[in-house]
Design a protein around this motif. Structure first.
Motif, mmCIF file in Angstrom:
data_model
loop_
_atom_site.group_PDB
_atom_site.id
_atom_site.type_symbol
_atom_site.label_atom_id
_atom_site.label_comp_id
_atom_site.label_asym_id
_atom_site.label_seq_id
_atom_site.Cartn_x
_atom_site.Cartn_y
_atom_site.Cartn_z
ATOM 1 N N UNK A 104 8.827 13.028 2.248
ATOM 2 C CA UNK A 104 9.135 14.305 1.593
ATOM 3 C C UNK A 104 9.422 15.396 2.615
ATOM 4 N N UNK A 105 8.674 15.387 3.713
ATOM 5 C CA UNK A 105 8.898 16.391 4.752
ATOM 6 C C UNK A 105 10.286 16.232 5.373
ATOM 7 N N UNK A 106 10.609 15.003 5.801
ATOM 8 C CA UNK A 106 11.905 14.773 6.436
ATOM 9 C C UNK A 106 13.055 14.945 5.438
ATOM 10 N N UNK A 107 12.854 14.465 4.228
ATOM 11 C CA UNK A 107 13.906 14.579 3.229
ATOM 12 C C UNK A 107 14.295 16.012 2.961
ATOM 13 N N UNK A 108 13.299 16.877 2.895
ATOM 14 C CA UNK A 108 13.571 18.299 2.663
ATOM 15 C C UNK A 108 14.214 18.943 3.889
ATOM 16 N N UNK A 109 13.735 18.593 5.073
ATOM 17 C CA UNK A 109 14.296 19.176 6.296
ATOM 18 C C UNK A 109 15.756 18.773 6.485
ATOM 19 N N UNK A 110 16.105 17.551 6.086
ATOM 20 C CA UNK A 110 17.473 17.058 6.253
ATOM 21 C C UNK A 110 18.365 17.383 5.056
ATOM 22 N N UNK A 111 17.798 18.045 4.067
ATOM 23 C CA UNK A 111 18.587 18.379 2.895
ATOM 24 C C UNK A 111 19.061 17.156 2.124
ATOM 25 N N UNK A 112 18.299 16.051 2.241
ATOM 26 C CA UNK A 112 18.625 14.855 1.476
ATOM 27 C C UNK A 112 19.776 14.036 2.011
ATOM 28 N N UNK A 113 20.245 14.346 3.226
ATOM 29 C CA UNK A 113 21.376 13.611 3.809
ATOM 30 C C UNK A 113 21.105 13.303 5.274
ATOM 31 N N UNK A 114 21.706 12.202 5.764
ATOM 32 C CA UNK A 114 21.612 11.893 7.184
ATOM 33 C C UNK A 114 20.927 10.577 7.471
ATOM 34 N N UNK A 115 20.464 10.442 8.725
ATOM 35 C CA UNK A 115 19.845 9.204 9.182
ATOM 36 C C UNK A 115 18.498 9.500 9.822
ATOM 37 N N UNK A 116 17.531 8.604 9.550
ATOM 38 C CA UNK A 116 16.217 8.742 10.165
ATOM 39 C C UNK A 116 15.765 7.381 10.697
ATOM 40 N N UNK A 117 14.929 7.434 11.722
ATOM 41 C CA UNK A 117 14.344 6.230 12.308
ATOM 42 C C UNK A 117 12.867 6.196 11.944
ATOM 43 N N UNK A 118 12.407 5.068 11.430
ATOM 44 C CA UNK A 118 10.990 4.866 11.141
ATOM 45 C C UNK A 118 10.405 3.933 12.199
ATOM 46 N N UNK A 119 9.541 4.480 13.061
ATOM 47 C CA UNK A 119 8.856 3.670 14.059
ATOM 48 C C UNK A 119 7.601 3.113 13.407
ATOM 49 N N UNK A 120 7.700 1.881 12.932
ATOM 50 C CA UNK A 120 6.616 1.266 12.171
ATOM 51 C C UNK A 120 5.501 0.777 13.086
ATOM 52 N N UNK A 121 4.320 0.643 12.506
ATOM 53 C CA UNK A 121 3.252 -0.049 13.198
ATOM 54 C C UNK A 121 3.443 -1.543 13.020
ATOM 55 N N UNK A 122 2.361 -2.285 13.093
ATOM 56 C CA UNK A 122 2.454 -3.728 12.862
ATOM 57 C C UNK A 122 2.439 -4.001 11.368
ATOM 58 N N UNK A 123 3.377 -4.799 10.901
ATOM 59 C CA UNK A 123 3.425 -5.114 9.481
ATOM 60 C C UNK A 123 2.421 -6.196 9.095
ATOM 61 N N UNK A 124 1.685 -6.740 10.074
ATOM 62 C CA UNK A 124 0.559 -7.620 9.786
ATOM 63 C C UNK A 124 -0.663 -6.809 9.366
ATOM 64 N N UNK A 125 -0.560 -5.479 9.518
ATOM 65 C CA UNK A 125 -1.641 -4.564 9.163
ATOM 66 C C UNK A 125 -1.332 -3.909 7.828
ATOM 67 N N UNK A 126 -2.345 -3.757 6.989
ATOM 68 C CA UNK A 126 -2.163 -3.075 5.705
ATOM 69 C C UNK A 126 -1.678 -1.644 5.925
ATOM 70 N N UNK A 127 -2.110 -1.022 7.020
ATOM 71 C CA UNK A 127 -1.677 0.346 7.297
ATOM 72 C C UNK A 127 -0.188 0.405 7.573
ATOM 73 N N UNK A 128 0.294 -0.506 8.405
ATOM 74 C CA UNK A 128 1.722 -0.539 8.692
ATOM 75 C C UNK A 128 2.534 -0.796 7.434
#
Length: 343
Positions: free
Chosen positions: A148-172
């Motif tokens: 929600x923060x990034x979506x509003x800052x970008x005005x709903x358009x553009x490209x973003x990078x998600x630096x994920x944690x480990x997907x073996x973790x429930x948190x990631x």
């Protein structure tokens, strides 16, 4: 912070606890009355976890927990298993752990349950295996807040990078899935590039550099863990001449997770724009509180607590979802944030 996942109709019986948490409890007929608490720390290469580690002995003293010398599994589940066995051999009657691979700890949890040794997990929720309590925040809310923060800052358009944690973790998984679902639903005009870093800073730097070279028009970054992602991200942006104030057209909006002092300083400087504060102090406090409560024969039910959290029912136990506020330039100097209390 309000959580949507409140279990409806949960009846709570108020009992004043030794730590003053006021978490509603009942007492079982066969309560133990104390014993040694063994604790394994998951890693020491993260500013967040190092802060948590510093809080543990402080909280143990305040709560009068008979805490054993801690072990550290260094992000290795086999070391965690061995450390837990060693703690049990040294007399631990309850265990506090933070398994980073939430699927690989099931057998150990089963063994501990067979021995009637209660387990409290911190920050991570085991996929299977009985736990007395998970002390955690709503990690799906992390991903949604970042979206929600990034979506509003970008005005709903553009490209973003998600630096994920480990997907073996429930948190990631929770952070990633919630972020992607929110983007798809609320900001379909934004393209998300997801990069699984395994919670490693070096991988984050390499992946971000490659993505920025391929897509120089990226305007947003979501870091799953500031404790390991902040420094390499800032270094990469600086090398590319993109570490500029928010008013500069070249600024890339960055939102993080953790709430460490270094993130707050970066927000003040305008290098990043927001973070979600994981409560390292409360993680330590309530992990030890629940471990002690388990040894005293107390039990807990789903529902709201008096420390601004919600206990939810899991298939394999309970989870106390502690508050984790979004921090921006507007509230970064709030003295109640644990990241502003670290010396």
């Amino acid at each position: 912070m309000k959580f949507a996942r409140v279990v409806a109709g949960a009846a709570l019986i108020a009992v004043v606890s030794a730590c003053g948490s006021g978490t509603s409890t009942t007492t079982t007929g066969g309560g133990g009355g104390g014993g040694k608490v063994g604790i394994d720390h998951p890693r020491a290469d993260s500013d967040f976890w190092n802060s948590y580690i510093k809080y543990v002995p402080q909280m143990a003293g305040e709560l009068k927990v008979d805490l054993m010398p801690a072990t550290n599994s260094q992000n290795d589940v086999s070391k965690l298993v061995n450390n837990v066995q060693a703690l049990i051999g040294q007399g631990a009657k309850a265990i506090v752990m933070a398994p980073q691979d939430t699927g690989a700890i099931a057998n150990t949890l089963q063994q501990l349950d067979n021995k009637k040794i209660p387990v409290v997990t911190v920050d991570t929720r085991p996929d299977t295996g009985k736990v007395f309590m998970v002390v955690r925040a709503d990690n799906r809310a992390y991903g949604t807040k970042a979206c929600e923060f990034l979506g509003e800052k970008l005005g709903g358009k553009g490209k973003v990078v998600q630096l994920q944690g480990a997907l073996s973790s429930i948190n990631g998984r929770d952070r990633s899935e919630a972020f992607l679902e929110c983007m798809k639903t609320k900001f379909p005009g934004i393209t998300v590039f997801s990069e699984p870093t395994e919670w490693e800073g070096s991988k984050a730097a390499s992946m971000l550099q490659t993505r920025l070279e391929q897509n120089p028009d990226v305007k947003g970054i979501y870091m799953h863990a500031g404790g390991v992602h902040l420094a390499p991200t800032l270094q990469t942006l600086k090398q590319k001449g993109l570490l500029v104030p928010p008013a500069d057209p070249k600024h890339i909006f960055v939102v993080s997770n953790d709430g460490i002092p270094q993130e707050y300083e970066a927000i003040r400087k305008g290098e990043i724009d927001a973070t979600v504060s994981q409560p390292a102090d409360l993680y330590a406090k309530y992990a030890l509180f629940y471990a002690k409560a388990a040894l005293e024969g107390k039990t807990f039910k789903a529902g709201p607590t008096d420390h601004d959290s919600t206990i939810i029912q899991l298939p394999n136990g309970l989870e106390d979802q502690l508050p984790a506020p979004l921090v921006t330039k507007d509230n970064v100097d709030d003295k109640s944030l644990w990241g502003n209390q670290v010396k």
